[in-house]
Write a protein that holds these residues in place. Structure first.
Motif, mmCIF file in Angstrom:
data_model
loop_
_atom_site.group_PDB
_atom_site.id
_atom_site.type_symbol
_atom_site.label_atom_id
_atom_site.label_comp_id
_atom_site.label_asym_id
_atom_site.label_seq_id
_atom_site.Cartn_x
_atom_site.Cartn_y
_atom_site.Cartn_z
ATOM 1 N N GLY A 142 0.119 6.599 -6.590
ATOM 2 C CA GLY A 142 -1.121 7.343 -6.742
ATOM 3 C C GLY A 142 -0.898 8.837 -6.678
ATOM 4 O O GLY A 142 -1.475 9.611 -7.450
ATOM 5 N N GLU A 144 -11.042 6.693 -0.468
ATOM 6 C CA GLU A 144 -10.732 6.063 -1.749
ATOM 7 C C GLU A 144 -12.013 5.694 -2.503
ATOM 8 O O GLU A 144 -12.047 5.751 -3.742
ATOM 9 C CB GLU A 144 -9.868 4.816 -1.546
ATOM 10 C CG GLU A 144 -8.457 5.093 -1.044
ATOM 11 C CD GLU A 144 -7.612 5.856 -2.045
ATOM 12 O OE1 GLU A 144 -8.056 6.042 -3.204
ATOM 13 O OE2 GLU A 144 -6.497 6.272 -1.685
ATOM 14 N N TRP A 194 -7.091 -1.532 0.091
ATOM 15 C CA TRP A 194 -7.435 -1.075 1.443
ATOM 16 C C TRP A 194 -8.392 -2.037 2.135
ATOM 17 O O TRP A 194 -8.290 -2.265 3.350
ATOM 18 C CB TRP A 194 -8.036 0.328 1.385
ATOM 19 C CG TRP A 194 -7.012 1.406 1.249
ATOM 20 C CD1 TRP A 194 -6.703 2.125 0.139
ATOM 21 C CD2 TRP A 194 -6.125 1.881 2.277
ATOM 22 N NE1 TRP A 194 -5.690 3.012 0.388
ATOM 23 C CE2 TRP A 194 -5.312 2.886 1.701
ATOM 24 C CE3 TRP A 194 -5.939 1.559 3.619
ATOM 25 C CZ2 TRP A 194 -4.336 3.568 2.424
ATOM 26 C CZ3 TRP A 194 -4.961 2.231 4.345
ATOM 27 C CH2 TRP A 194 -4.175 3.213 3.753
ATOM 28 N N ARG A 232 0.834 -1.208 0.000
ATOM 29 C CA ARG A 232 0.000 0.000 0.000
ATOM 30 C C ARG A 232 0.865 1.252 0.000
ATOM 31 O O ARG A 232 0.525 2.252 -0.623
ATOM 32 C CB ARG A 232 -0.913 0.032 1.233
ATOM 33 C CG ARG A 232 -2.016 -0.957 1.197
ATOM 34 C CD ARG A 232 -3.324 -0.431 0.644
ATOM 35 N NE ARG A 232 -3.297 0.230 -0.646
ATOM 36 C CZ ARG A 232 -3.138 -0.407 -1.817
ATOM 37 N NH1 ARG A 232 -2.979 -1.703 -1.862
ATOM 38 N NH2 ARG A 232 -3.135 0.267 -2.936
ATOM 39 N N SER A 276 2.243 -0.925 -11.751
ATOM 40 C CA SER A 276 1.772 0.447 -11.956
ATOM 41 C C SER A 276 2.604 1.237 -12.963
ATOM 42 O O SER A 276 2.246 2.370 -13.302
ATOM 43 C CB SER A 276 1.751 1.187 -10.614
ATOM 44 O OG SER A 276 3.025 1.214 -10.010
ATOM 45 N N GLU A 322 -7.582 3.484 -9.127
ATOM 46 C CA GLU A 322 -8.512 3.663 -8.014
ATOM 47 C C GLU A 322 -9.253 2.373 -7.679
ATOM 48 O O GLU A 322 -9.502 2.077 -6.506
ATOM 49 C CB GLU A 322 -9.515 4.775 -8.342
ATOM 50 C CG GLU A 322 -8.917 6.179 -8.367
ATOM 51 C CD GLU A 322 -8.469 6.657 -6.994
ATOM 52 O OE1 GLU A 322 -8.619 5.923 -5.997
ATOM 53 O OE2 GLU A 322 -7.944 7.782 -6.917
ATOM 54 N N HIS A 358 -2.518 9.349 2.772
ATOM 55 C CA HIS A 358 -2.634 7.895 2.940
ATOM 56 C C HIS A 358 -1.253 7.246 2.970
ATOM 57 O O HIS A 358 -1.031 6.278 3.703
ATOM 58 C CB HIS A 358 -3.472 7.304 1.794
ATOM 59 C CG HIS A 358 -4.894 7.759 1.788
ATOM 60 N ND1 HIS A 358 -5.756 7.526 0.741
ATOM 61 C CD2 HIS A 358 -5.602 8.465 2.706
ATOM 62 C CE1 HIS A 358 -6.928 8.056 1.009
ATOM 63 N NE2 HIS A 358 -6.854 8.631 2.192
ATOM 64 N N PHE A 414 1.976 1.791 -3.507
ATOM 65 C CA PHE A 414 0.881 2.173 -4.396
ATOM 66 C C PHE A 414 0.398 3.591 -4.124
ATOM 67 O O PHE A 414 0.042 4.317 -5.054
ATOM 68 C CB PHE A 414 -0.276 1.184 -4.267
ATOM 69 C CG PHE A 414 -1.155 1.147 -5.482
ATOM 70 C CD1 PHE A 414 -0.842 0.328 -6.554
ATOM 71 C CD2 PHE A 414 -2.288 1.941 -5.575
ATOM 72 C CE1 PHE A 414 -1.646 0.293 -7.690
ATOM 73 C CE2 PHE A 414 -3.091 1.916 -6.703
ATOM 74 C CZ PHE A 414 -2.768 1.085 -7.766
ATOM 75 N N GLU A 415 0.353 3.992 -2.851
ATOM 76 C CA GLU A 415 -0.063 5.361 -2.540
ATOM 77 C C GLU A 415 0.960 6.368 -3.054
ATOM 78 O O GLU A 415 0.604 7.475 -3.467
ATOM 79 C CB GLU A 415 -0.256 5.526 -1.031
ATOM 80 C CG GLU A 415 -1.374 4.676 -0.434
ATOM 81 C CD GLU A 415 -2.731 4.937 -1.070
ATOM 82 O OE1 GLU A 415 -3.028 6.107 -1.401
ATOM 83 O OE2 GLU A 415 -3.488 3.977 -1.249
ATOM 84 N N THR A 439 -8.075 -0.643 -8.062
ATOM 85 C CA THR A 439 -7.077 -1.466 -7.367
ATOM 86 C C THR A 439 -6.859 -0.967 -5.948
ATOM 87 O O THR A 439 -6.722 -1.761 -5.006
ATOM 88 C CB THR A 439 -5.747 -1.440 -8.139
ATOM 89 O OG1 THR A 439 -5.965 -1.910 -9.472
ATOM 90 C CG2 THR A 439 -4.703 -2.310 -7.474
ATOM 91 N N ASP A 440 -6.830 0.345 -5.783
ATOM 92 C CA ASP A 440 -6.605 0.946 -4.469
ATOM 93 C C ASP A 440 -7.709 0.564 -3.485
ATOM 94 O O ASP A 440 -7.447 0.254 -2.319
ATOM 95 C CB ASP A 440 -6.546 2.473 -4.608
ATOM 96 C CG ASP A 440 -5.509 3.093 -3.686
ATOM 97 O OD1 ASP A 440 -4.808 2.338 -2.992
ATOM 98 O OD2 ASP A 440 -5.387 4.320 -3.662
ATOM 99 N N GLU A 453 -4.067 11.155 -1.298
ATOM 100 C CA GLU A 453 -3.144 10.061 -1.596
ATOM 101 C C GLU A 453 -1.839 10.222 -0.817
ATOM 102 O O GLU A 453 -1.295 9.253 -0.274
ATOM 103 C CB GLU A 453 -2.847 10.011 -3.100
ATOM 104 C CG GLU A 453 -4.053 9.773 -3.993
ATOM 105 C CD GLU A 453 -4.644 8.382 -3.846
ATOM 106 O OE1 GLU A 453 -3.959 7.495 -3.305
ATOM 107 O OE2 GLU A 453 -5.786 8.171 -4.276
#
Length: 259
Positions: free
Chosen positions: A98, A221, A195, A91, A163, A188, A134, A94-95, A190-191, A131
């Motif tokens: 993002g 999200e 979570w 995460r 990504s 989004e 997060h 990924f954030e 995937t996000d 983002e």
């Protein structure tokens, strides 16, 4: 503003060269090179690589006394702290991506002055700030468990590769806002799933202190997903209307072009 889907000299289809296409389809079987066998040899080679390969990486051992104690207690109680830390690393990565995706979309939106959606610069900056926040939430969670947020876990490595394509779409100077929103929509979706899984893992490992912040992030999200989905639909429908108007203009200028 850049035209969303222009008509042009795309030569990739067989219809662009009907004579060659007919000749190629009419070629006798004897002229078509035959390759004996199938893809079983390729599958066998891939299978050997899979069976002999090492893992992508590992979750690092705790580098602090607090981390060692936290991990040791979790292992004694039957939990899998390495799994939670791996997914937290995922995460975190990924954030970070993002945040960069929205940085790139903001630049494209400002440059192109796109008016095909109800999206505003303030909307994009708000999501970009979410983002980044997060990212900070996950980093603090890793530290609270005695982990190192600067380490690259296996799942963090994985989503970094996954990504790359999304980032390439949004940063490509040729892509439109609508096309960029499609990539953002994939991110989004995937996000949201990420979570949800993180909250389930925290619940399973009795990390109740993490669940409140994670739940707030998930709610935000979900709002991001709804907004991006709405903007993408607006941009696509706007493109359809624009193309329809272009066809009408052609018909008015030369009706024979439509026959």
């Amino acid at each position: 503003m850049k035209e969303q889907t222009p008509m042009g000299m795309n030569r990739t289809g067989m219809q662009m060269s009907p004579l060659d296409a007919n000749a190629m389809q009419a070629a006798p079987a004897s002229m078509t090179p035959a390759t004996p066998g199938d893809d079983s040899a390729l599958a066998q080679m891939r299978g050997s690589y899979i069976s002999e390969s090492d893992p992508i990486g590992s979750v690092p051992l705790p580098g602090t006394v607090k981390g060692a104690m936290t991990t040791g207690v979790a292992l004694l109680t039957g939990d899998q702290p390495q799994l939670l830390l791996d997914k937290l690393g995922e995460r975190l990565a990924f954030e970070r991506t993002g945040t960069r995706l929205y940085d790139a979309l903001i630049t494209k939106f400002e440059t192109m002055q796109d008016t095909s959606t109800s999206m505003t610069l303030a909307d994009l900056r708000k999501i970009r700030q979410d983002e980044a926040r997060h990212f900070a939430i996950v980093a603090e969670a890793i530290q609270s468990l005695g982990g190192d947020p600067t380490s690259q876990t296996p799942c963090a490595d994985l989503v970094g590769v996954e990504s790359m394509g999304l980032m390439q779409v949004v940063t490509d100077p040729r892509t439109t806002v609508a096309q960029s929103l499609h990539a953002i929509l994939v991110a989004e979706m995937t996000d949201n799933v990420g979570w949800e899984l993180l909250i389930a893992l925290a619940e399973d490992q009795n990390q109740s202190a993490l669940i409140t912040d994670f739940s707030v992030a998930l709610d935000e999200e979900r709002m991001h997903l709804q907004q991006v989905q709405s903007w993408f639909q607006e941009a696509t429908l706007g493109e359809s209307i624009s193309n329809g108007a272009m066809v009408d203009d052609i018909a008015d200028a030369n009706p024979s072009q439509l026959h």
